[in-house]
Design a protein around this motif. Sequence first.
Motif, PDB file in Angstrom:
ATOM      1  N   GLU A 161      43.545  42.056  42.854  1.00 15.39           N
ATOM      2  CA  GLU A 161      44.406  41.873  41.785  1.00 15.39           C
ATOM      3  C   GLU A 161      44.058  41.116  40.575  1.00 15.39           C
ATOM      4  N   THR A 162      42.449  41.287  40.344  1.00 16.90           N
ATOM      5  CA  THR A 162      42.089  41.113  39.098  1.00 16.90           C
ATOM      6  C   THR A 162      41.570  42.286  38.460  1.00 16.90           C
ATOM      7  N   GLN A 163      41.232  42.093  37.078  1.00 16.24           N
ATOM      8  CA  GLN A 163      40.668  43.336  36.227  1.00 16.24           C
ATOM      9  C   GLN A 163      39.378  43.336  36.636  1.00 16.24           C
ATOM     10  N   ALA A 164      39.069  44.754  36.520  1.00 16.71           N
ATOM     11  CA  ALA A 164      37.470  45.166  36.681  1.00 16.71           C
ATOM     12  C   ALA A 164      36.555  44.579  35.752  1.00 16.71           C
ATOM     13  N   ARG A 182      33.257  38.824  39.653  1.00 19.92           N
ATOM     14  CA  ARG A 182      34.873  39.354  38.898  1.00 19.92           C
ATOM     15  C   ARG A 182      35.993  38.267  39.149  1.00 19.92           C
ATOM     16  N   HIS A 186      37.766  36.483  36.258  1.00 22.28           N
ATOM     17  CA  HIS A 186      39.185  36.336  36.040  1.00 22.28           C
ATOM     18  C   HIS A 186      39.637  35.136  35.740  1.00 22.28           C
TER      19      HIS A 186
END
Length: 655
Positions: A161-164, A182, A186
């Motif tokens: 659910e986090t941005q790459a 990651r 985030h």
Amino acid sequence: MKKLLLGFLAVLLALSVFTEETAKAADDLTGHAYEDEIRELMELGIIEGYNDGTIRPNKEVTRAEFAKMVVQSFELGTAAESASIENAVFTAAATAATLNFKDVLPEKWYYNPIAAAVDAGIIKGYPDNTFKPDELINREQMSTMVSRALTAKGIVINVSETQALGFTDTSTIRNEHKDHVRILSHLGIVTGNKDNSFRPKDSSKRWMVAVVMLRARDEVFPPQNLEFQASAVAADKTTVVKHFDTFAQAKEYVQNNTKVQAVERSNQILWMKQGIVTTNAFTEVYPTDSLKPSTSTFRPYVPANTEMKFIDSTATTVKVELAGKVGYVSSKVVRVIPQQMQKGQSYYEVYGSSLVHKIFNHSTGSYASTGIVGKAPKEFVSGMKYYSWDGATFTNASGAKVAESYQYFNMLPLHTETNYTAEELDKYLQDKFPYYNQTVNGKKWTVSPLVGAGKFFKEMEATHKINALYLLSHAIHESQWGTSKIAQDKFNLFGYGAVDGDAYNRAYAYLSFRESIEDAAIRINKGYQSPTGSYYNGSILGNKGIGMNVRYASDAFWGEKIAGHMFRTDQFLGSKDVNQHKLGYTTTSPLNFRKDPSTSFASLYTLKTSEVPVVIHTETTAASGSLWYEVASEDKAYTKAYVHGNYIKMMPVVQ
């Protein structure tokens, strides 16, 4: 704390790292770009100066230093030595570090911090069983340790659910570290360099670690306008619904509101509607919420990752049940885990006709087994999980009681004699030695080192009235079947003198195994198996509620593990000992034991502890018509004693 643009990652801990070389803040920090951040950590006691008066903000950090910072910054805690422990035993954390890292020795300053970090699931080391404590820690390694530390403190982020990651050098981050980097990215704990690179293999300096550490601490201990929060609890997070000035206000709100389940302070859960408690550091359990010693004998101690039943709490203490007894602990040394956030729980299960205990580590999310601990109660069904706080009263997953059955060897008074000869005990030591042709503690074993000790165990049984099967089992457990370095170098089979953090150097040295066994028999006799002994709670192995385990060892299942050794030995040698004696237990204290079934004479001895198991020889009716029991005397000056039938109940032992 002001937000910084440069970030790396990290975890925390006192960077005075080398010995006790710490001093006041020095001029080399004044005017540094990150002076405020470093001084904030110095106020928290996480970073300290050196003896020459410097702080060295640009000094690079080693893996050992960083491990120490992580444990201290996240308040994960380490196993501690208790002044009241006559002979400390190895903690689970210390044992893990000893087995996993051949380059982390007990005499090193970083042994305890690394052991605590392993126990919390923060570090794992290298495939060759080394930790490389003196190597500089790189940024991807720090990210992983910080991410795991956040998890250990209950902050769980779903990486999907986090941005790459968008760093220009993301491809150079090792796969096992990418998710952790990651997660920290985030959360804003790591933000990369000005050129949008991460430089995962670069080392970090003290000021860099300070930046990441403070950002991570904000996640674990977030600032709030009001001290207490009523929070809704989900599987992976809590959501603050309302803030309160006092704990009592927050608790009342949660109790009367179905949408919230817990009271928090600085992201720490203090009270909940339902759940369990686990320790995150060496913890003493006190008889009252003042957390002060009293005349009560119930003040056991346990290591990190010990489960306890949650009963209630205040803003500073938690009321728990441990091994069937109620006590109080500081909220600073435990995790209160609501049912919604539980990833697992310790349980018992059937293996054939035997009982196996699976212990859950709430920091690592993994199970470990103590092996077969005894017979399975007849009510148990294969494939089902059963739960117990004392090893005797079992419930199913829905909380319904299934059985009340005690393990015989766990509750057997140890002044009894085994039916096995010295030769039979040696046969077990010979045939079941588990390390043939294996290298343990630097030596390849082709013979079983304890073979021949059978006659010593039997000698002490005859001389000191201590069960030889128990002495053998205790020695196997503490000395790893005689293969430990302390056993081999110092003939020390019982760990006497081996305190946490300096086990090898502080361990007593003996001239022979016999001398070690005799010393143990004398000490155990005097302190743990005499009604007037300093640590007497019944002459049984027991648990944290009764018996030797209350004060002999920190491990809550020490008694169960040694009883398991006794059971397995007995099974192998023909089951001559199990259930040979009828057991009962006392129901009140103080309780007088007498020379005959009457009160005509002064008592032989008095038990000041209730629920003490006793061996029942016969029943008899006094002249008054009342029931009395003849029992094996707890005072070894006598062979038998009598006690009124009103004060004894039969113990339901697994048959």
